[in-house]
Design a protein around this motif. Structure first.
Motif, PDB file in Angstrom:
ATOM      1  N   MET A 170     -11.898  -9.818  35.126  1.00  0.00           N
ATOM      2  CA  MET A 170     -11.900  -8.537  34.427  1.00  0.00           C
ATOM      3  C   MET A 170     -11.606  -8.732  32.945  1.00  0.00           C
ATOM      4  N   ALA A 171     -12.070  -7.783  32.154  1.00  0.00           N
ATOM      5  CA  ALA A 171     -11.853  -7.859  30.697  1.00  0.00           C
ATOM      6  C   ALA A 171     -10.393  -7.630  30.362  1.00  0.00           C
ATOM      7  N   GLU A 172      -9.921  -8.314  29.304  1.00  0.00           N
ATOM      8  CA  GLU A 172      -8.540  -8.084  28.888  1.00  0.00           C
ATOM      9  C   GLU A 172      -8.477  -6.870  27.969  1.00  0.00           C
ATOM     10  N   ILE A 173      -7.276  -6.339  27.818  1.00  0.00           N
ATOM     11  CA  ILE A 173      -7.074  -5.156  26.976  1.00  0.00           C
ATOM     12  C   ILE A 173      -7.375  -5.522  25.529  1.00  0.00           C
ATOM     13  N   LYS A 174      -8.228  -4.744  24.893  1.00  0.00           N
ATOM     14  CA  LYS A 174      -8.607  -5.034  23.516  1.00  0.00           C
ATOM     15  C   LYS A 174      -7.847  -4.172  22.512  1.00  0.00           C
ATOM     16  N   VAL A 175      -7.600  -2.914  22.872  1.00  0.00           N
ATOM     17  CA  VAL A 175      -6.940  -1.992  21.933  1.00  0.00           C
ATOM     18  C   VAL A 175      -5.784  -1.266  22.617  1.00  0.00           C
ATOM     19  N   VAL A 176      -4.642  -1.234  21.934  1.00  0.00           N
ATOM     20  CA  VAL A 176      -3.513  -0.408  22.368  1.00  0.00           C
ATOM     21  C   VAL A 176      -3.561   0.867  21.541  1.00  0.00           C
ATOM     22  N   THR A 177      -3.610   2.013  22.222  1.00  0.00           N
ATOM     23  CA  THR A 177      -3.560   3.290  21.492  1.00  0.00           C
ATOM     24  C   THR A 177      -2.191   3.916  21.741  1.00  0.00           C
ATOM     25  N   ILE A 178      -1.621   4.489  20.681  1.00  0.00           N
ATOM     26  CA  ILE A 178      -0.285   5.075  20.802  1.00  0.00           C
ATOM     27  C   ILE A 178      -0.285   6.522  20.326  1.00  0.00           C
ATOM     28  N   GLY A 179      -0.052   7.430  21.272  1.00  0.00           N
ATOM     29  CA  GLY A 179       0.196   8.831  20.948  1.00  0.00           C
ATOM     30  C   GLY A 179       1.704   8.990  20.868  1.00  0.00           C
ATOM     31  N   ARG A 180       2.195   9.965  20.112  1.00  0.00           N
ATOM     32  CA  ARG A 180       3.654  10.042  19.983  1.00  0.00           C
ATOM     33  C   ARG A 180       4.132  11.410  19.522  1.00  0.00           C
ATOM     34  N   ASP A 182       8.264  -4.410  23.479  1.00  0.00           N
ATOM     35  CA  ASP A 182       8.211  -5.546  24.409  1.00  0.00           C
ATOM     36  C   ASP A 182       7.443  -5.175  25.680  1.00  0.00           C
ATOM     37  N   ILE A 183       7.713  -3.986  26.195  1.00  0.00           N
ATOM     38  CA  ILE A 183       7.044  -3.521  27.430  1.00  0.00           C
ATOM     39  C   ILE A 183       5.526  -3.426  27.204  1.00  0.00           C
ATOM     40  N   ILE A 184       5.148  -2.846  26.078  1.00  0.00           N
ATOM     41  CA  ILE A 184       3.714  -2.679  25.759  1.00  0.00           C
ATOM     42  C   ILE A 184       3.040  -4.043  25.586  1.00  0.00           C
ATOM     43  N   ALA A 185       3.665  -4.920  24.800  1.00  0.00           N
ATOM     44  CA  ALA A 185       3.082  -6.257  24.538  1.00  0.00           C
ATOM     45  C   ALA A 185       2.978  -7.061  25.829  1.00  0.00           C
ATOM     46  N   HIS A 186       4.017  -6.990  26.670  1.00  0.00           N
ATOM     47  CA  HIS A 186       4.015  -7.717  27.947  1.00  0.00           C
ATOM     48  C   HIS A 186       2.878  -7.201  28.837  1.00  0.00           C
ATOM     49  N   THR A 187       2.688  -5.900  28.854  1.00  0.00           N
ATOM     50  CA  THR A 187       1.619  -5.296  29.661  1.00  0.00           C
ATOM     51  C   THR A 187       0.253  -5.789  29.206  1.00  0.00           C
ATOM     52  N   VAL A 188       0.051  -5.813  27.893  1.00  0.00           N
ATOM     53  CA  VAL A 188      -1.229  -6.283  27.341  1.00  0.00           C
ATOM     54  C   VAL A 188      -1.498  -7.728  27.758  1.00  0.00           C
ATOM     55  N   LYS A 189      -0.454  -8.547  27.730  1.00  0.00           N
ATOM     56  CA  LYS A 189      -0.613  -9.977  28.038  1.00  0.00           C
ATOM     57  C   LYS A 189      -0.824 -10.243  29.521  1.00  0.00           C
ATOM     58  N   THR A 190      -0.315  -9.351  30.377  1.00  0.00           N
ATOM     59  CA  THR A 190      -0.361  -9.622  31.825  1.00  0.00           C
ATOM     60  C   THR A 190      -1.424  -8.855  32.598  1.00  0.00           C
ATOM     61  N   VAL A 191      -1.811  -7.664  32.104  1.00  0.00           N
ATOM     62  CA  VAL A 191      -2.801  -6.867  32.834  1.00  0.00           C
ATOM     63  C   VAL A 191      -4.209  -7.352  32.505  1.00  0.00           C
ATOM     64  N   LYS A 192      -4.966  -7.662  33.526  1.00  0.00           N
ATOM     65  CA  LYS A 192      -6.358  -8.112  33.345  1.00  0.00           C
ATOM     66  C   LYS A 192      -7.289  -7.154  34.057  1.00  0.00           C
ATOM     67  N   LYS A 200       3.680  -0.923  15.034  1.00  0.00           N
ATOM     68  CA  LYS A 200       3.773  -2.098  14.143  1.00  0.00           C
ATOM     69  C   LYS A 200       4.416  -3.278  14.862  1.00  0.00           C
ATOM     70  N   LEU A 201       5.475  -3.002  15.629  1.00  0.00           N
ATOM     71  CA  LEU A 201       6.166  -4.063  16.372  1.00  0.00           C
ATOM     72  C   LEU A 201       5.240  -4.692  17.423  1.00  0.00           C
ATOM     73  N   VAL A 202       4.487  -3.839  18.120  1.00  0.00           N
ATOM     74  CA  VAL A 202       3.553  -4.336  19.135  1.00  0.00           C
ATOM     75  C   VAL A 202       2.503  -5.240  18.477  1.00  0.00           C
ATOM     76  N   ALA A 203       1.974  -4.795  17.348  1.00  0.00           N
ATOM     77  CA  ALA A 203       0.964  -5.576  16.623  1.00  0.00           C
ATOM     78  C   ALA A 203       1.508  -6.950  16.228  1.00  0.00           C
ATOM     79  N   GLU A 204       2.772  -6.971  15.756  1.00  0.00           N
ATOM     80  CA  GLU A 204       3.406  -8.244  15.378  1.00  0.00           C
ATOM     81  C   GLU A 204       3.527  -9.164  16.592  1.00  0.00           C
ATOM     82  N   LYS A 205       3.952  -8.603  17.717  1.00  0.00           N
ATOM     83  CA  LYS A 205       4.147  -9.400  18.932  1.00  0.00           C
ATOM     84  C   LYS A 205       2.829  -9.952  19.473  1.00  0.00           C
ATOM     85  N   LEU A 206       1.746  -9.211  19.244  1.00  0.00           N
ATOM     86  CA  LEU A 206       0.438  -9.633  19.754  1.00  0.00           C
ATOM     87  C   LEU A 206      -0.381 -10.395  18.712  1.00  0.00           C
TER      88      LEU A 206
END
Length: 197
Positions: free
Chosen positions: A1-11, A187-197, A22-28
Motif C-alpha cells: 500500500m502507498a505510504e502517507i504523503k500529506v498530513v493535514t491539520i485542522g485546528r 510525536d503521535i502524528i509523526a509515528h503514525t505517518v511512519k508506521t501506517v502503510k 511545524k513540529l511534525v514537519a521537523e520530525k518527518l
C-alpha cells in the motif's frame, strides 16, 4: 500500500495546531505549509494580502457579496480565494511530502494522494489561557475572539466541503493538545505517518 504523503491539520483557534504542524514537519524532515498557502494564493488570484487579511478578520457571511458600480455582484472573494488555495494545495501535494495546516486540505486532497487527516482541539479554558499569554489578547476580548475565529473556520470549512469542521468522523485522528501537549501530539502524528502503510 502507498505510504502517507500529506498530513493535514485542522485546528481550534489557539489550540497549537500550527505549532504542532511545524513540529511534525521537523520530525518527518518535510516542509510545513500554513500562511504560505495564503501568500501563494494571493499572488495567483491577484488579490492583495491586505484584502485577504480584511476578509479573514470578518466572520464569513455568504449573503454579503461585494457590489460593483453597475449593481452586478462581483465574484465572491471567498470563492476566488478558495479556488486559488485549492490549486496551490494540489500542486504542493503532487510535488512533495508535506504538512498542510488548515485550508480545507483534507477535503481538497481526498482520493488524490494518501493523507493523514488530523484535528487538534483543546478546552476553551486552555485556549483562553494560550490566547492571553502567547497572543497577548486582552482578557475582556479573549472569549469573543475565540468564538469568532472558531466560527469563521467552521463556516469556511463547512461551506467548502461536504464534511463538518471539528466532528471526529471527518478526521483520522483527533488530539487534545491541552491534555497531551504539543510535543506528544507531534510525536503521535509523526509515528503514525511512519508506521501506517
Amino acid at each position: 500500500m502507498a505510504e502517507i504523503k500529506v498530513v493535514t491539520i485542522g485546528r481550534h483557534y489557539c489550540s497549537g495546531g500550527s505549532d504542532i504542524g511545524k513540529l511534525v514537519a521537523e520530525k518527518l524532515g518535510v516542509k510545513c505549509y500554513d500562511r504560505e498557502i495564503v501568500e501563494m494564493a494571493a499572488k495567483r488570484s491577484g488579490i492583495s494580502m491586505e484584502e485577504i487579511k480584511k476578509y479573514e478578520e470578518s466572520v464569513l457571511n455568504p449573503l454579503k457579496t461585494p457590489i460593483t458600480l453597475f449593481g452586478k455582484p462581483k465574484e465572491d472573494i471567498t470563492e476566488t480565494i478558495f479556488a486559488a488555495e485549492t490549486e496551490v494545495v494540489m500542486e504542493l501535494a503532487a510535488k512533495e511530502k508535506c504538512v498542510i495546516v488548515g485550508r480545507c486540505a483534507d477535503f481538497i486532497l481526498k482520493n488524490k494522494v494518501k493523507t493523514l487527516n488530523v484535528f487538534v482541539y483543546s478546552s476553551f479554558e486552555k485556549r483562553m489561557e494560550t490566547a492571553m499569554t502567547k497572543h497577548h489578547i486582552a482578557p475582556e476580548e479573549v472569549e469573543s475572539r475565540l468564538k469568532k475565529y472558531d466560527k469563521k473556520r467552521a463556516d469556511y470549512y463547512n461551506a467548502n466541503t461536504n464534511k463538518k469542521w471539528g466532528e471526529k468522523s471527518s478526521y483520522d485522528i483527533c488530539l487534545d493538545s491541552g491534555k497531551l501537549g504539543l510535543e506528544l501530539c507531534a510525536d503521535i502524528i509523526a509515528h503514525t505517518v511512519k508506521t501506517v502503510k
